[in-house]
Design a protein around this motif. Structure first.
Motif: not given
Length: 452
Positions: A25-28, A30-36, A173-174, A237-239
């Protein structure tokens, strides 16, 4: 500046597809990029302590050799020379050829042979450049760094403009957390490996610790500035990608930035593949430059054949080391697919990082009274190692062949160490063979000079 320029390379132009594919998913994603970025920051803080406690240039190789001894240091060097650097070079070269060829094949993937031949030509040409002149190689690096900054700046600016116009439905988010497939824990681990490829290079300053002015102050400062800034740029960039491309479009694209440019830049869309090609061309040159120096340093320390410590008497370039890097890269490039290669190199990278940070804990236990100008909280290396163990364990479970082959290649260094380094009194025939190899390198260099 050194950290940021070394981290931002080809990864951000190819890893978004792999992160999205594995995260579901797109949301997860983006979370991976931030946590990375957060994980890279934890690792960087640990390396800052090691860098001022063991003030030697050479990074992981120097620290592990000092803490665990010659064998473990050699295995790290062996995996870097055989896997990490050649595989990274292969990925960057394939990215270069894909972005150059994609405009000629807008509706399909560029032919396999065409991408490999263009990639090999680029690597051979830049090997010749690095063999010929250090100054020319560094000039190329300076000029082509502009390409990556232009490409990322353009993507972020256009993406923010799209959001300003109200095109952000896919980021709500939805919709963002609407999974098109449910990822397993192993798949999420592979998504982190894909993202980590784009963040690789955060430990670059540790390779030149001896040359850093006041490392006690400047190493942490470089980390606090560079890692958050790169994480911010990567997330934006991903956004920008997701503001104008559906997950299906991104996953079906072989060159994400080209597809992005074709959708939004119209007649100026050719700017994007040109910028990325410039960026990756400079990246290949930079990795050739640094990987050959690692071979050279290892040979000078007696951990690789003395042939690789030879430099040309006029151009002062490590030609044998460059030829080894070039050959290993072309071989790996011909037997691997881009996203598998990223998993491959990221797994070995994380393995090296984990061994080094485990060395930090062991060194604290072994020498508790040693003066440490920087001493991070014990929670930092422990948190990193917990994440590291989970990531590598689930990655090995999800991709046992890719990760297993990497481990096997690393362990092949054990007999090589005992035969090549530990065994001092070798027969004369071995030294004669090395002499013939030196002659062969001279002939190859002369041939490259004539062709150039």
């Amino acid at each position: 500046a050194m950290n940021i320029c070394n981290i931002i390379g080809s990864g951000i132009f190819i890893s978004p597809k792999g992160v999205l594919e594995h995260s579901g998913s797109v949301g997860l994603a983006l979370v991976v990029w931030v946590l990375g970025g957060g994980i890279a920051a934890l690792g960087s803080l640990c390396y800052a302590e090691l860098g001022v406690t063991i003030p030697k240039s050479g990074g992981d190789y120097s620290y592990v050799t000092e803490i665990f001894g010659g064998l473990v240091g050699f295995l790290l060097l062996w995996s870097a020379v055989l896997i990490m650097y050649p595989t990274t070079l292969a990925v960057i070269a394939l990215t270069f050829s894909n972005y150059v060829l994609q405009p000629a094949f807008p509706n399909c993937v560029p032919p396999y042979m065409a991408t490999r031949m263009l990639s090999a030509t680029c690597i051979i040409f830049l090997t010749w450049v690095n063999c010929s002149s250090v100054r020319l190689a560094t000039r190329i690096q300076d000029i082509f760094t502009v390409g990556k900054l232009l490409a990322l700046g353009l993507i972020i600016a256009v993406g923010l403009l799209q959001i300003y116009k109200g095109n952000y439905e896919g980021l709500t988010p939805q919709i963002a957390f609407e999974f098109y497939k449910t990822p397993s824990v192993g798949q999420i681990a592979l998504a982190f490996l894909q993202a980590s490829f784009a963040f690789s290079g955060w430990n670059f300053l540790n390779y030149v610790t001896e040359e850093v002015v006041d490392p006690r102050r400047n190493l942490p400062r470089a980390i606090y500035i560079s890692i958050p800034l790169v994480t911010f740029v990567y997330t934006l960039t991903n956004i920008a990608y997701f503001s104008s491309m559906s997950p299906e479009e991104l996953l079906s694209s072989n060159a994400v930035a080209v597809t992005f440019g074709e959708k939004l830049l119209g007649m100026f869309s050719t700017i994007m593949p040109i910028s990325v090609a410039l960026s990756t061309f400079g990246g290949i040159n930079g990795y050739l430059f640094t990987s050959s120096r690692l071979c050279f340093s290892g040979a000078r320390e007696g951990h690789l054949p003395s042939l690789l410590a030879m430099i040309h008497c006029k151009s002062c370039t490590p030609i044998p080391a460059l030829l080894v890097c070039c050959t290993a890269t072309i071989v790996i490039m011909c037997i691997g697919e881009t996203h598998n290669l990223i998993n491959y190199v990221s797994f070995i990278n994380y393995l090296s990082y984990g061994v080094t940070i485990a060395g930090l804990l062991y060194y604290r236990w072994k020498k508790p009274n040693l003066y440490r100008p920087i001493k991070v909280s014990l929670l930092v290396p422990v948190c990193y190692l917990l994440f590291w163990a989970l990531l590598l364990g689930f990655s090995l479970h999800s991709e046992p062949v890719v990760c297993g082959v990497g481990l096997v290649i690393m362990l092949t260094g054990v007999p090589v160490y005992f035969l090549g380094v530990h065994w001092k009194d070798k027969p004369k025939c071995i030294y004669d063979f090395i002499g013939r190899l030196k002659t062969l390198c001279t002939v190859i260099y002369a041939t490259l000079t004539v062709l150039g």
